[in-house]
Scaffold this motif. Structure first.
Motif, short mmCIF file in Angstrom:
data_model
loop_
_atom_site.label_atom_id
_atom_site.label_comp_id
_atom_site.label_asym_id
_atom_site.label_seq_id
_atom_site.Cartn_x
_atom_site.Cartn_y
_atom_site.Cartn_z
N ARG A 1 0.83 -1.14 0.00
CA ARG A 1 0.02 0.03 0.08
C ARG A 1 1.15 1.20 0.04
O ARG A 1 1.87 1.41 0.57
CB ARG A 1 -0.77 -0.17 1.28
CG ARG A 1 -1.93 1.07 1.19
CD ARG A 1 -2.84 1.00 2.37
NE ARG A 1 -3.81 -0.34 2.07
CZ ARG A 1 -4.84 -0.38 1.30
NH1 ARG A 1 -5.23 0.57 0.50
NH2 ARG A 1 -5.42 -1.48 1.00
N GLN A 2 0.49 2.04 -0.88
CA GLN A 2 1.59 3.27 -1.00
C GLN A 2 1.35 4.19 0.12
O GLN A 2 0.14 4.52 0.59
CB GLN A 2 1.20 3.86 -2.29
CG GLN A 2 1.48 3.01 -3.40
CD GLN A 2 2.84 2.77 -3.61
OE1 GLN A 2 3.76 3.63 -3.45
NE2 GLN A 2 3.24 1.39 -3.61
N PRO B 1 -2.21 -1.94 -5.77
CA PRO B 1 -2.42 -2.31 -7.18
C PRO B 1 -4.08 -2.87 -7.23
O PRO B 1 -4.38 -3.87 -6.50
CB PRO B 1 -1.29 -3.20 -7.36
CG PRO B 1 -0.35 -2.84 -6.73
CD PRO B 1 -0.81 -2.61 -5.32
N GLY B 2 -4.69 -2.52 -8.24
CA GLY B 2 -5.95 -3.06 -8.67
C GLY B 2 -7.19 -2.26 -8.10
O GLY B 2 -8.13 -2.43 -8.32
N ARG C 1 3.18 3.23 -9.54
CA ARG C 1 3.58 1.97 -8.54
C ARG C 1 2.62 0.95 -8.57
O ARG C 1 2.76 -0.16 -8.34
CB ARG C 1 4.21 2.49 -7.33
CG ARG C 1 5.66 3.12 -7.23
CD ARG C 1 6.01 3.43 -5.99
NE ARG C 1 7.24 4.20 -5.92
CZ ARG C 1 7.95 4.53 -4.96
NH1 ARG C 1 7.29 4.48 -3.91
NH2 ARG C 1 9.05 5.08 -5.22
N VAL C 2 1.17 1.71 -8.62
CA VAL C 2 -0.08 0.83 -8.46
C VAL C 2 -0.40 0.68 -9.84
O VAL C 2 -1.62 -0.08 -9.97
CB VAL C 2 -1.08 1.35 -7.37
CG1 VAL C 2 -0.66 1.58 -5.97
CG2 VAL C 2 -1.72 2.76 -7.86
N GLY C 3 0.06 0.92 -10.88
CA GLY C 3 -0.23 0.15 -12.19
C GLY C 3 -0.99 1.26 -13.18
O GLY C 3 -1.25 0.72 -14.10
N SER C 4 -1.04 2.66 -12.72
CA SER C 4 -1.57 3.47 -13.60
C SER C 4 -0.96 3.55 -15.05
O SER C 4 0.18 3.78 -15.03
CB SER C 4 -1.75 4.89 -13.06
OG SER C 4 -2.50 4.64 -11.87
#
Length: 253
Positions: free
Chosen positions: A8-9, A16-17, A84-87
């Motif tokens: 978790r950022q 992610p997701g 980092r979470v996939g954007s």
């Protein structure tokens, strides 16, 4: 630089997701709530500090919206963590001070690039590296404005750090400080775009900027009586841009 991770950022508080591949990024957290109202369905995913995130669907397309707060530094943090979470597509959706005398309150500006007047991104890379909007996001934003029947301008904007040096509320002779940029055809001044474009493009992520001319600096007064309606138009353009990117197959993981 940023890498996708399952952690978790720290600032945006996302995993992610939890976001769509396309994320709209206003500075104002209140505009995220406006985004949610314009969606067919939307749910709050996270809130921490200035970073508020909603994800939702419009006409079957999954879209997210995360606020960045004001200025280059929080924008850099938010963009880093979104990557980092996939954007995959990160689009600034903000207000600005329009510089050109032919511009009016309520006009939409689609940035092709930004003058790097902010020092934040020099921590990442030399000032020689350009802040350029991804051409596919520019194309999608143009299509969005044309579908919605909204007037838009296409060109360069200027990002800088010091709000109280280049705005109608600035100290001293702000008009003299802005005149060189007006003469060069720069469309508007604001505080986040160059940061977003540099941080994203360095990592191979598409980024762009859609702005609302909310306070024409050299226009007929600084107050827009239809500001709330124009903010809604801005959000509608952002959502429609995300839909166009989906049609182009650019929101696939």
């Amino acid at each position: 630089m940023a890498q996708e991770t399952e952690h978790r950022q720290h600032h945006i508080n996302l995993l992610p997701g939890e976001t769509a591949p396309t994320v709209l990024v206003p500075g104002d957290p209140g505009r995220v709530e406006l985004f949610a109202k314009e969606m067919d369905e939307a749910w709050k995913v996270a809130q921490k500090r200035e970073y508020v995130t909603y994800t939702g669907k419009k006409d079957g397309v999954l879209i997210s919206c995360t606020s960045s707060g004001l200025g280059p530094s929080p924008t850099a943090i938010g963009v880093e963590e979104l990557i980092r979470v996939g954007s995959k597509n990160i689009i600034r959706m903000g207000t600005c001070g329009a510089l050109q005398p032919f511009m009016r309150a309520g006009d939409i500006i689609i940035a092709t690039g930004a003058v790097r007047g902010s020092r934040c991104t020099e921590e990442f890379i030399s000032i020689d590296y350009p802040a350029i909007a991804d051409y596919r996001i520019v194309r999608a934003s143009i299509d969005a404005c044309e579908r919605l029947g909204l007037k838009y301008h296409l060109g360069l904007v200027r990002t800088h750090d010091a709000f109280y040096l280049e705005s109608p509320w600035a100290h001293g002779d702000y008009a003299a400080r802005l005149k060189p940029w007006v003469d060069l055809g720069v469309l508007a001044v604001e505080n986040e775009s160059a940061t977003m474009l540099v941080v994203a493009s360095m990592q191979g992520v598409r980024a762009g900027t859609i702005l609302l001319s909310s306070n024409p600096i050299f226009g007929e007064g600084e107050d827009d009586p239809d500001l709330e309606a124009h903010k809604r138009d801005l959000v509608r353009v952002g959502i429609e841009t995300a839909k166009v990117l989906h049609e182009m197959g650019l929101d696939e993981d």
